[in-house]
Design a protein around this motif. Sequence first.
Motif, PDB file in Angstrom:
ATOM      1  N   LEU A   3      14.107 -58.255  46.312  1.00 24.62           N
ATOM      2  CA  LEU A   3      13.764 -57.110  45.631  1.00 24.62           C
ATOM      3  C   LEU A   3      12.529 -56.582  46.111  1.00 24.62           C
ATOM      4  O   LEU A   3      11.516 -57.282  46.076  1.00 24.62           O
ATOM      5  N   GLY A   4      12.551 -55.272  46.505  1.00 21.89           N
ATOM      6  CA  GLY A   4      10.984 -54.767  47.039  1.00 21.89           C
ATOM      7  C   GLY A   4      10.744 -53.534  46.480  1.00 21.89           C
ATOM      8  O   GLY A   4      11.639 -52.826  45.578  1.00 21.89           O
ATOM      9  N   ASN A   5       9.547 -53.088  46.503  1.00 25.27           N
ATOM     10  CA  ASN A   5       9.055 -51.881  45.905  1.00 25.27           C
ATOM     11  C   ASN A   5       9.135 -51.864  44.356  1.00 25.27           C
ATOM     12  O   ASN A   5       9.294 -50.845  43.812  1.00 25.27           O
ATOM     13  N   LEU A   6       8.697 -53.092  43.915  1.00 32.33           N
ATOM     14  CA  LEU A   6       8.593 -52.992  42.369  1.00 32.33           C
ATOM     15  C   LEU A   6       7.578 -52.787  41.774  1.00 32.33           C
ATOM     16  O   LEU A   6       6.389 -52.804  42.506  1.00 32.33           O
ATOM     17  N   SER A   7       7.392 -52.379  40.422  1.00 29.13           N
ATOM     18  CA  SER A   7       6.034 -51.939  40.094  1.00 29.13           C
ATOM     19  C   SER A   7       5.220 -53.326  39.455  1.00 29.13           C
ATOM     20  O   SER A   7       5.759 -54.360  39.604  1.00 29.13           O
ATOM     21  N   LEU A  12      13.590 -47.631  38.847  1.00 27.26           N
ATOM     22  CA  LEU A  12      13.450 -48.835  38.183  1.00 27.26           C
ATOM     23  C   LEU A  12      12.022 -48.859  37.701  1.00 27.26           C
ATOM     24  O   LEU A  12      11.179 -49.027  38.484  1.00 27.26           O
ATOM     25  N   GLN A  13      11.497 -48.339  36.601  1.00 29.19           N
ATOM     26  CA  GLN A  13      10.234 -48.149  36.089  1.00 29.19           C
ATOM     27  C   GLN A  13       9.582 -46.994  37.379  1.00 29.19           C
ATOM     28  O   GLN A  13       8.413 -47.165  37.333  1.00 29.19           O
ATOM     29  N   GLY A  14      10.191 -45.853  37.398  1.00 26.67           N
ATOM     30  CA  GLY A  14       9.443 -44.798  38.206  1.00 26.67           C
ATOM     31  C   GLY A  14       9.690 -45.195  39.803  1.00 26.67           C
ATOM     32  O   GLY A  14       8.902 -44.589  40.412  1.00 26.67           O
ATOM     33  N   ARG A  15      10.350 -46.281  40.198  1.00 23.21           N
ATOM     34  CA  ARG A  15      10.157 -46.740  41.679  1.00 23.21           C
ATOM     35  C   ARG A  15      11.569 -46.734  42.182  1.00 23.21           C
ATOM     36  O   ARG A  15      12.373 -47.119  41.296  1.00 23.21           O
ATOM     37  N   LYS A  16      11.777 -46.448  43.353  1.00 27.39           N
ATOM     38  CA  LYS A  16      13.101 -46.606  44.117  1.00 27.39           C
ATOM     39  C   LYS A  16      12.938 -48.222  44.574  1.00 27.39           C
ATOM     40  O   LYS A  16      12.516 -48.487  45.492  1.00 27.39           O
ATOM     41  N   VAL A  17      13.895 -48.960  43.764  1.00 27.95           N
ATOM     42  CA  VAL A  17      13.801 -50.309  44.229  1.00 27.95           C
ATOM     43  C   VAL A  17      14.835 -50.712  45.446  1.00 27.95           C
ATOM     44  O   VAL A  17      15.600 -50.180  45.631  1.00 27.95           O
ATOM     45  N   ARG A  18      14.237 -51.637  46.098  1.00 26.61           N
ATOM     46  CA  ARG A  18      14.848 -51.926  47.394  1.00 26.61           C
ATOM     47  C   ARG A  18      15.698 -53.185  47.198  1.00 26.61           C
ATOM     48  O   ARG A  18      15.247 -54.102  46.743  1.00 26.61           O
ATOM     49  N   VAL A  19      17.094 -53.491  47.623  1.00 26.88           N
ATOM     50  CA  VAL A  19      17.826 -54.432  47.206  1.00 26.88           C
ATOM     51  C   VAL A  19      18.364 -54.819  48.502  1.00 26.88           C
ATOM     52  O   VAL A  19      19.159 -54.182  49.178  1.00 26.88           O
ATOM     53  N   LYS A  20      18.092 -56.225  48.980  1.00 27.25           N
ATOM     54  CA  LYS A  20      18.449 -56.794  50.152  1.00 27.25           C
ATOM     55  C   LYS A  20      19.100 -58.176  50.039  1.00 27.25           C
ATOM     56  O   LYS A  20      18.826 -58.573  49.030  1.00 27.25           O
ATOM     57  N   ARG A  21      19.878 -58.476  50.963  1.00 31.55           N
ATOM     58  CA  ARG A  21      20.333 -59.942  51.054  1.00 31.55           C
ATOM     59  C   ARG A  21      19.377 -60.671  51.392  1.00 31.55           C
ATOM     60  O   ARG A  21      18.320 -60.332  52.198  1.00 31.55           O
ATOM     61  N   CYS A  22      19.293 -62.090  50.773  1.00 30.93           N
ATOM     62  CA  CYS A  22      18.506 -63.104  51.160  1.00 30.93           C
ATOM     63  C   CYS A  22      18.954 -63.781  52.404  1.00 30.93           C
ATOM     64  O   CYS A  22      19.890 -64.054  52.455  1.00 30.93           O
ATOM     65  N   VAL A  23      18.084 -63.797  53.418  1.00 25.56           N
ATOM     66  CA  VAL A  23      18.195 -64.703  54.658  1.00 25.56           C
ATOM     67  C   VAL A  23      17.380 -65.694  54.730  1.00 25.56           C
ATOM     68  O   VAL A  23      16.284 -65.798  54.677  1.00 25.56           O
ATOM     69  N   GLU A  24      17.913 -66.821  55.236  1.00 21.77           N
ATOM     70  CA  GLU A  24      17.347 -67.859  55.484  1.00 21.77           C
ATOM     71  C   GLU A  24      16.360 -67.874  56.673  1.00 21.77           C
ATOM     72  O   GLU A  24      16.473 -66.990  57.530  1.00 21.77           O
ATOM     73  N   LYS A  25      15.222 -68.547  56.464  1.00 24.25           N
ATOM     74  CA  LYS A  25      14.022 -68.443  57.344  1.00 24.25           C
ATOM     75  C   LYS A  25      14.467 -68.742  58.867  1.00 24.25           C
ATOM     76  O   LYS A  25      13.802 -67.959  59.788  1.00 24.25           O
ATOM     77  N   GLY A  26      15.214 -69.898  58.964  1.00 24.56           N
ATOM     78  CA  GLY A  26      15.510 -70.055  60.228  1.00 24.56           C
ATOM     79  C   GLY A  26      16.311 -69.025  61.094  1.00 24.56           C
ATOM     80  O   GLY A  26      16.136 -68.741  62.222  1.00 24.56           O
ATOM     81  N   SER A  27      17.255 -68.669  60.313  1.00 24.46           N
ATOM     82  CA  SER A  27      18.202 -67.553  61.087  1.00 24.46           C
ATOM     83  C   SER A  27      17.485 -66.216  61.246  1.00 24.46           C
ATOM     84  O   SER A  27      17.771 -65.650  62.298  1.00 24.46           O
TER      85      SER A  27
END
Length: 257
Positions: free
Chosen positions: A113-117, A174-189
């Motif tokens: 999740l990104g762009n959270l308050s 979400l609380q006045g912001r457009k939340v970014r929702v992305k898949r979690c990717v392994e650090k190695g890949s």
Amino acid sequence: MIKNKRTVFVGNLPVNSTAQMLKSLFKEYGQIESIRFRSVVPAEDTLSKKLAAIKRKIHPNVKYINAYVVFKEECDAIKALKKNGTEIASGFHIRVDIASKNSLHDNKRSVFLGNLSYDISDDAVREHFADCGGVVAVRIVRDRQTGMGKGFGYILFENTDAVHLALKLNDSALQGRKVRVKRCVEKGSAARRAAGRPRGPQGRARSAAPAGSVHGASFVGEKAAPCARGAKTKRRRKGAAKRKPGRKQQPGARRCC
């Protein structure tokens, strides 16, 4: 490391939580060795975090604290994981996990999740994604000094079907912001993908340039062959021959003025 396997992390606790309250919450699973509170921001600069936790003099902007509960036996710590997601107070679903670094996070059942308050709560995020499926845990990444959120976090669901539904909430409010929702990717890949991808215009130009071209040139063509050393010597001799020869001075003779 052995002690970590006997330790559980308890997150999203109310600031008024006490050691006695946590003992009552986890005593059914086994004997507790110690309890330590973390993420405490003192109300005054002169107070240490430990003293602020004991005296409950916590900064008014802090609404959540964390704790570590150490059990006598490792098996008891594993049993205590059953308390994960329990609502111990209104709006406070606790997160319980093994403190050992070997505990793995399932990326296939998680979203980023990104762009959270910055002042968002774990339960506000949980409620926003409740219709997607069962939520195992919510983790908002917070600043250690202030306890405020850094604007991003993660959600772990019970199954992968919930992840597909959660991705549809990308750019939702979400609380006045457009939340970014992305898949979690392994650090190695992620690192491997970045390594195989050209960086910026220079990388694209480099990959598009034909094999025989000179990097940094404004045209494409053949390299000019360097002049041979012998040819350069011949030109010098030819130029020297064109010069008018002067009078040769006789040995011992004086030159007239």
